[in-house]
Enzyme design. Structure first.
Site, short mmCIF file in Angstrom:
data_model
loop_
_atom_site.label_atom_id
_atom_site.label_comp_id
_atom_site.label_asym_id
_atom_site.label_seq_id
_atom_site.Cartn_x
_atom_site.Cartn_y
_atom_site.Cartn_z
N CYS A 1 29.43 33.13 48.68
CA CYS A 1 29.39 31.93 47.86
C CYS A 1 28.98 30.68 48.64
O CYS A 1 28.71 29.64 48.05
CB CYS A 1 30.75 31.70 47.19
SG CYS A 1 31.34 33.16 46.35
N HIS B 1 32.05 24.58 45.39
CA HIS B 1 31.81 25.90 44.78
C HIS B 1 32.81 26.07 43.64
O HIS B 1 33.99 25.77 43.80
CB HIS B 1 31.98 26.99 45.84
CG HIS B 1 32.04 28.36 45.28
ND1 HIS B 1 31.13 28.81 44.34
CD2 HIS B 1 32.90 29.39 45.49
CE1 HIS B 1 31.43 30.05 44.00
NE2 HIS B 1 32.50 30.42 44.69
N ASN C 1 32.61 31.81 37.99
CA ASN C 1 32.17 31.79 39.39
C ASN C 1 30.83 32.52 39.48
O ASN C 1 30.75 33.72 39.22
CB ASN C 1 33.24 32.50 40.24
CG ASN C 1 32.91 32.53 41.72
OD1 ASN C 1 31.77 32.32 42.12
ND2 ASN C 1 33.91 32.83 42.54
N1 COA Z 1 45.27 38.30 32.71
C1 COA Z 1 46.60 38.34 32.69
N2 COA Z 1 47.35 38.50 33.79
C2 COA Z 1 46.69 38.63 34.95
C3 COA Z 1 45.29 38.61 35.03
C4 COA Z 1 44.57 38.45 33.84
N3 COA Z 1 43.24 38.41 33.81
N4 COA Z 1 44.92 38.76 36.33
C5 COA Z 1 46.06 38.87 37.03
N5 COA Z 1 47.12 38.80 36.22
C6 COA Z 1 48.53 38.88 36.55
C7 COA Z 1 48.77 39.58 37.86
O1 COA Z 1 48.76 40.97 37.69
C8 COA Z 1 50.15 39.07 38.22
O2 COA Z 1 51.11 39.79 37.51
P1 COA Z 1 52.43 40.32 38.23
O3 COA Z 1 53.13 39.06 38.69
O4 COA Z 1 53.11 41.06 37.16
O5 COA Z 1 51.94 41.16 39.38
C9 COA Z 1 50.15 37.65 37.65
O6 COA Z 1 49.06 37.59 36.73
C10 COA Z 1 49.97 36.55 38.68
O7 COA Z 1 49.02 36.96 39.60
P2 COA Z 1 48.60 35.99 40.76
O8 COA Z 1 47.65 36.74 41.62
O9 COA Z 1 49.79 35.35 41.40
O10 COA Z 1 47.84 34.87 39.96
P3 COA Z 1 47.14 33.61 40.55
O11 COA Z 1 47.82 32.42 40.06
O12 COA Z 1 46.89 33.71 42.02
O13 COA Z 1 45.70 33.70 39.85
C11 COA Z 1 43.48 34.30 40.46
C12 COA Z 1 44.86 34.81 40.12
C13 COA Z 1 42.60 35.49 40.78
C14 COA Z 1 42.93 33.59 39.23
C15 COA Z 1 43.57 33.31 41.64
O14 COA Z 1 44.32 33.89 42.67
C16 COA Z 1 42.24 32.92 42.18
O15 COA Z 1 41.43 32.30 41.51
N6 COA Z 1 41.97 33.25 43.46
C17 COA Z 1 40.75 32.88 44.11
C18 COA Z 1 39.68 33.80 43.64
C19 COA Z 1 38.34 33.36 44.11
O16 COA Z 1 38.06 32.20 44.11
N7 COA Z 1 37.51 34.33 44.49
C20 COA Z 1 36.17 34.12 44.84
C21 COA Z 1 36.04 33.29 46.08
S1 COA Z 1 34.41 32.80 46.28
#
Ligand code: COA
Length: 310
Positions: free
Chosen positions: A115, A238, A268
């Protein structure tokens, strides 16, 4: 420090027509609109159907050229940042050169810095233009991420979309066009973010990494440029998650209004996210000496910033 001087000629973008809405995703995995919007800020993302990464890159480049009425005959360098190129070789940039009908001496190649690719590409192009061997350069970010997204994995499939953005630049003699760059990488030994067959990631870890390095990258480039954050008119980060941008805004005491954000519409789009956002910003704000700070981060881990003046 070597500060290349670059003038922005034009910019363009291309987004495929088809979209994947949160409601569409509700039918594919155990998720819901409320969770996706509140945890990511994303409402829709675009999905390529017939378009390859090279086709989207070409259409974004063509939009930039057409907008400025600039002939491809004047383009001597094409860099495409992508992790979803059509094939290993010829490169996506080679294919763009062909689609643009460029037959004169022109260097074209791809880079992969996930990215952060567009910001790396912009630095490479700027340094090459400073050699005065190239009249103008197209730097393009193009991604077809839906082709590497696993639509059975709710942790990742809600995040990614397709599209392309392009920037057309030329060397400048004006001091007001001095560009600044800070780019680096921090090898990740834990496989927190990889794309082999599909995108796999430890979302929480990437989130924390992103907030930390965006802040450090902004601070470092401001220090190199001898500027304060108040001297920056807009920040183009980004677009990975609205909460990452909000966390940086809070940690750095930079108002959210100074961040250009469009993640709601596109999700993204990896290397394409910054040039798409920049192109929309330039369309809405015709050049008037604004300082734009772009900051990218992504797989690798890679991260980096650029400051350019419109
Ligand atoms: N719908 C519903 N629940 C979801 C879900 C979805 N699409 N995706 C994950 N969950 C759940 C998880 O399973 C977890 O459940 P659990 O507590 O029972 O295990 C819960 O939601 C919380 O997960 P968590 O990982 O703590 O959520 P988060 O607040 O970190 O959000 C992301 C998840 C992926 C949105 C976030 O971590 C993120 O954006 N990370 C950066 C990703 C990124 O930028 N990647 C590319 C970089 S260039």
């Amino acid at each position: 420090m070597n500060k290349p001087k670059i003038n922005i000629i034009s910019s363009g973008k291309y987004l495929p027509k088809d979209k994947i809405t949160n409601q569409d995703l509700e039918k594919m995995v155990d998720t819901n609109n409320e969770w996706i919007v509140s945890r990511t800020g994303i409402v829709t993302r675009h999905k390529a159907t017939h378009e390859t990464a090279s086709e989207m890159a070409y259409l974004a480049a063509k939009a930039a050229l057409d907008k400025a009425n600039f002939s491809p005959d004047q383009v001597d360098l094409i860099i495409v940042a992508t992790i979803t190129g059509d094939q290993m070789t010829p490169s996506t940039a080679n294919l763009v050169q062909k689609k643009l009908g460029i037959e004169h001496e022109c260097m074209s190649f791809d880079i992969n810095a996930a990215c952060t690719g567009f910001v790396y590409g912009l630095e490479i192009a700027s340094q090459m233009l400073a050699s005065k061997k190239f009249r103008s350069a197209l730097i393009i970010g193009s991604e077809r991420l839906t082709s590497v997204t696993n639509y059975e994995d709710r942790n990742t499939c809600v995040l990614f979309g397709d599209g392309a953005g392009a920037l057309l630049i030329e060397p400048s003699n004006s001091n007001k066009h001095e560009a600044y760059f800070f780019n680096t990488a921090k090898p990740d030994v834990d496989d927190s973010l990889t794309v082999r067959q599909y995108i796999e990631m430890d979302g929480r870890k990437v989130f924390l990494f992103a907030v930390d390095v965006i802040k450090r990258s902004i601070e470092r480039i401001l220090e190199d440029a001898n500027l304060t954050k108040d001297a920056i008119d807009v920040f183009i980060p980004h677009q990975a998650n609205i909460r990452i941008i909000q966390a940086v805004s809070k940690a750095m005491d930079i108002p959210m209004e100074k961040f250009v954000v469009n993640i709601e519409h596109y999700g993204n789009t990896s290397a394409a996210s910054i040039p798409i956002t920049l192109s929309e910003y330039l369309d809405a704000n015709p050049p008037k000496n604004q300082r734009v700070l772009m900051v990218g981060f992504g797989g690798g881990f890679t991260y980096g910033s650029a400051i350019i003046t419109t």
